[in-house]
Motif scaffolding. Structure first.
Motif, PDB file in Angstrom:
ATOM      1  N   LEU A  84      -6.114 -30.653  13.558  1.00 34.54           N
ATOM      2  CA  LEU A  84      -5.085 -31.381  12.815  1.00 34.54           C
ATOM      3  C   LEU A  84      -4.172 -30.324  12.185  1.00 34.54           C
ATOM      4  O   LEU A  84      -4.403 -29.125  12.306  1.00 34.54           O
ATOM      5  N   GLU A  85      -3.145 -30.776  11.505  1.00 32.55           N
ATOM      6  CA  GLU A  85      -2.231 -29.803  10.892  1.00 32.55           C
ATOM      7  C   GLU A  85      -2.537 -29.632   9.414  1.00 32.55           C
ATOM      8  O   GLU A  85      -3.053 -30.540   8.763  1.00 32.55           O
ATOM      9  N   ASP A  88      -1.304 -32.269   7.078  1.00 35.15           N
ATOM     10  CA  ASP A  88      -1.669 -33.679   7.321  1.00 35.15           C
ATOM     11  C   ASP A  88      -2.238 -34.378   6.086  1.00 35.15           C
ATOM     12  O   ASP A  88      -1.832 -35.505   5.776  1.00 35.15           O
ATOM     13  N   ARG A  91       0.565 -35.403   3.912  1.00 35.20           N
ATOM     14  CA  ARG A  91       1.334 -36.491   4.538  1.00 35.20           C
ATOM     15  C   ARG A  91       0.647 -37.827   4.303  1.00 35.20           C
ATOM     16  O   ARG A  91       1.279 -38.828   4.005  1.00 35.20           O
ATOM     17  N   THR A 220      -7.190 -25.424   9.463  1.00 34.77           N
ATOM     18  CA  THR A 220      -6.650 -26.787   9.490  1.00 34.77           C
ATOM     19  C   THR A 220      -7.827 -27.755   9.352  1.00 34.77           C
ATOM     20  O   THR A 220      -8.960 -27.409   9.694  1.00 34.77           O
ATOM     21  N   LEU A 245       1.693 -39.471  11.235  1.00 35.65           N
ATOM     22  CA  LEU A 245       1.176 -38.288  11.935  1.00 35.65           C
ATOM     23  C   LEU A 245       1.842 -38.110  13.295  1.00 35.65           C
ATOM     24  O   LEU A 245       2.149 -37.000  13.708  1.00 35.65           O
ATOM     25  N   HIS A 249       3.561 -34.769  14.342  1.00 43.50           N
ATOM     26  CA  HIS A 249       2.991 -33.964  15.437  1.00 43.50           C
ATOM     27  C   HIS A 249       3.813 -34.065  16.720  1.00 43.50           C
ATOM     28  O   HIS A 249       3.651 -33.265  17.626  1.00 43.50           O
TER      29      HIS A 249
END
Lengths: 404, 235
Positions: A84-85, A88, A91, A220, A245, A249
């Motif tokens: 994942l980032e 995230d 967010r 991450t 997301l 992404h």
């Protein structure tokens, strides 16, 4: 009682049937095998199934049905490699309906204790979030204290890690070497908590910052657990997370799971296992009933003369039929009783194995299941024995008497 | 005297696939209450078929058999079983005891079929075994008894339901002469005490113990020999 007697059923009938079965011990035993296997499979299956259901339900009660899990990768295989980032969690935090977000980070490192090294799983989290994680059963201290904010060289241990990783149990205040740096154990996280809890069970837990430092990178998230205000909102919140997301992404390279989804997939796996076992059970019961039918046919053939004698001295067709039916019922019930015993032992063994593997599975004796299984086995016996019994009952006494 | 068993124009044909065998051919015979009748004839003459017919084991192909004035040809299997169980006591040449049951259990068996309580069954069975001199053998299995003893157990079994008629098919055929004599004495005693006795034998000497001998050949009664008065009357 008189009605019972009219139908030829009384205690004598059971006594007679039992005696004749005892006389053919080995054959009776072999005949019951099919039923034993079938019933054992059914009982084991149902007992394990019930245990699984209870465990899964308990898991979700602990986890709370107001959580959503975000994991990397578009599917299960990808989830191991994808990530994942970093942003995230932030967010997701800003999404309407979300109460809290817990990010979990993951790394495997060499850990040394009392001069022994082994590769271990290290989980990172935000120490500020520990209280929140306790509300959904992710954390639960058995002893010691939480990680303090900005405490880089302190760790929590999963209960299993504490007990099983090294020769001696690791105690609170003892120190571990991770990548050459010394870390103090401040608390032990309870085992047997929720499925989230078991994520930490065999791991070292430390602040995310500390884990970043050891890893020499900014990790991450490995999992993001989202707590929502109302569980009714879960489908909407899930949609919103997906949207946010996906936009960030540029593609849907993540999965979002909800409690009900997990429950469904667990149910689907359980259902598949059950279907296979039901198949095995059905086949062995079918074979078992053919076995009983065969034995009863042989038995009626061998006892043709006896049937003739009984008919000559006043046995009605019903007497003879019931005698053999009850005998077949006894074979079935006997196989059922043995099968229930074996099946329950199998279920217990499965329970122990599951427990050792970290999945708490509680197998409870269920009288209704046991009685039901024995009654079912008895009915199988009686149904299989019906045709031979009927044929025996309709024998002509003179022909039967002339039989050697 | 009242006829307890009566055959009227009875024929019995056995269907053996392609051939039909006429075992009995237009038989008329009456057995009076309290009578001791022997049925004699060479082997294959139909004497056992006649006995089976008169004891409600077989239904006639034609004609009618009355047991206690009840016609049996239209009765179903269960009705016949009840008649046999309550009215007739069977004694067979090969004893026909059930091997895995004790003497007592064998004797109790027909009383169970007749619906007697366990207590009644036990009491009567013990009494019957004592009457035939086997009071000390109640728990023995047939293979633990001599031939004569086995036949006495069979007699006790035949008496359990207090039947009107005792039917004996070659009762001494498998016994030595001494045991055979004991059995015949018991049968005679039963007859003296009021039981109607119907016995099949191929031995003249044994047949002579009866009051009347029905001679049968090729499925037909050829002579009705009344012994008591010494008369020989053609059928």
């Amino acid at each position: 009682m008189s009605k019972l007697r009219e139908s030829g059923i009384d205690l004598e009938l059971f006594k007679r049937s039992a005696t004749s079965l005892r006389k053919q011990g080995m054959r009776t035993f072999l005949t019951t095998l099919g039923v034993v296997i079938g019933i054992a499979a059914i009982v084991a299956l149902i007992a394990v199934g019930q245990g699984l259901n209870t465990s899964v339900q308990e898991e979700f009660e602990k986890m709370g049905s107001n959580t959503i899990i975000v994991l990397p990768g578009a599917n299960f295989t990808q989830s191991t490699f994808a990530s994942l980032e970093e942003n995230d969690p932030k967010r997701i935090e800003s999404i309407n309906g979300v109460e809290d977000v817990f990010s979990i980070y993951f790394k495997s490192k060499q850990v040394e204790f009392e001069g022994v090294k082994r590769s271990s799983v290290i989980m990172g989290l935000n120490p500020e979030k520990q209280e929140g994680m306790k509300t959904i059963g992710m954390l639960g201290l058995k002893e010691g204290r939480d990680l303090a904010d900005n405490e880089k060289f302190a760790v929590l241990l999963g209960e299993r890690f504490q007990e099983e990783s090294f020769e001696n149990d690791i105690q609170i205040k003892q120190r571990l070497l991770i990548e050459g740096k010394s870390y103090k154990v401040v608390g032990i996280n309870e085992s047997g908590g929720s499925s989230f809890g078991s994520m930490f069970d065999n791991a070292i837990v430390m602040p995310k910052e500390g884990l970043d430092e050891i890893s020499e990178e900014t990790l991450t998230p490995f999992r993001i657990i989202v707590k929502v205000y109302n569980k009714e909102d879960i489908p909407d919140v899930k949609k919103r997370i997906t949207k946010v997301l996906e936009k960030a992404h540029g593609e849907e390279d993540f999965q979002i799971m909800t409690a009900s989804q997990i429950q469904e997939s667990a149910g689907a796996i359980l259902g598949l296992v059950q279907a296979v076992l039901v198949g095995i059970a059905a086949i062995s019961l079918a074979v078992g009933s053919i076995g009983i039918m065969n034995t009863m046919f042989m038995s009626t053939m061998e006892r043709t003369r006896e049937i003739g004698i009984m008919k000559a001295i006043g046995a009605t067709n019903k007497h003879i039929r019931n005698l053999f039916l009850i005998e077949a019922g006894f074979i079935g019930a006997g196989g059922g009783i043995i099968g229930v015993g074996i099946g329950f032992v199998i279920a217990l063994v499965v329970g122990v194995i599951a427990d050792v593997s970290g999945f708490p599975l509680r197998i409870n004796p269920d009288i209704v299941l046991f009685l039901g299984a024995v009654l079912f086995a008895m009915s199988v016996g009686m149904i299989a024995g019906y045709i031979p019994a009927k044929r025996a009952s309709e024998m002509d006494p003179v022909d039967a008497l002339g039989h050697d | 005297m009242k006829a307890i068993v009566r055959a009227e124009n009875v024929s019995k044909v056995f269907d053996m696939g392609k051939v039909q065998v006429k075992a009995l051919d237009n038989i008329n015979v009456e057995i009076d209450e309290g009578e001791f009748v022997a049925i004699m004839g060479p082997s294959g003459s139909g004497k056992t078929t006649l006995l089976n017919m008169l004891s409600a084991l077989l239904r006639p192909s034609a004609g009618e058999v009355f047991v206690n004035n009840k016609p049996i040809s239209k009765m179903d299997d269960d009705e016949l079983a009840i008649i046999r169980g309550k009215t007739i006591g069977f004694i067979f040449q090969t004893f026909n005891l059930i091997p895995r049951m004790t003497a007592l259990e064998n004797v109790m068996l027909p009383m169970w079929f007749a619906g007697l309580s366990v207590k009644q069954r036990e009491e009567r069975a013990k009494e019957a075994l004592e009457d035939v001199g086997l009071g000390d053998r109640v728990d023995h299995k047939p293979n633990e008894l001599s031939g004569g003893q086995r036949q006495r157990v069979a007699i006790a079994r035949a008496l359990g339901n207090k039947p009107d008629i005792i039917v004996a098919d070659e009762p001494t055929g498998n016994l030595d002469s001494k045991s055979g004599e004991q059995i015949l004495q018991i049968i005679e005693e039963l007859n003296k005490n009021g039981k109607t006795v119907l016995m099949v034998t191929h031995e003249r000497e044994i047949g002579l113990r009866a009051e009347r001998i029905v001679h049968i050949k090729d499925g037909k009664i050829i002579e009705n020999e009344i012994r008591k008065t010494g008369r020989r009357s053609p059928k």
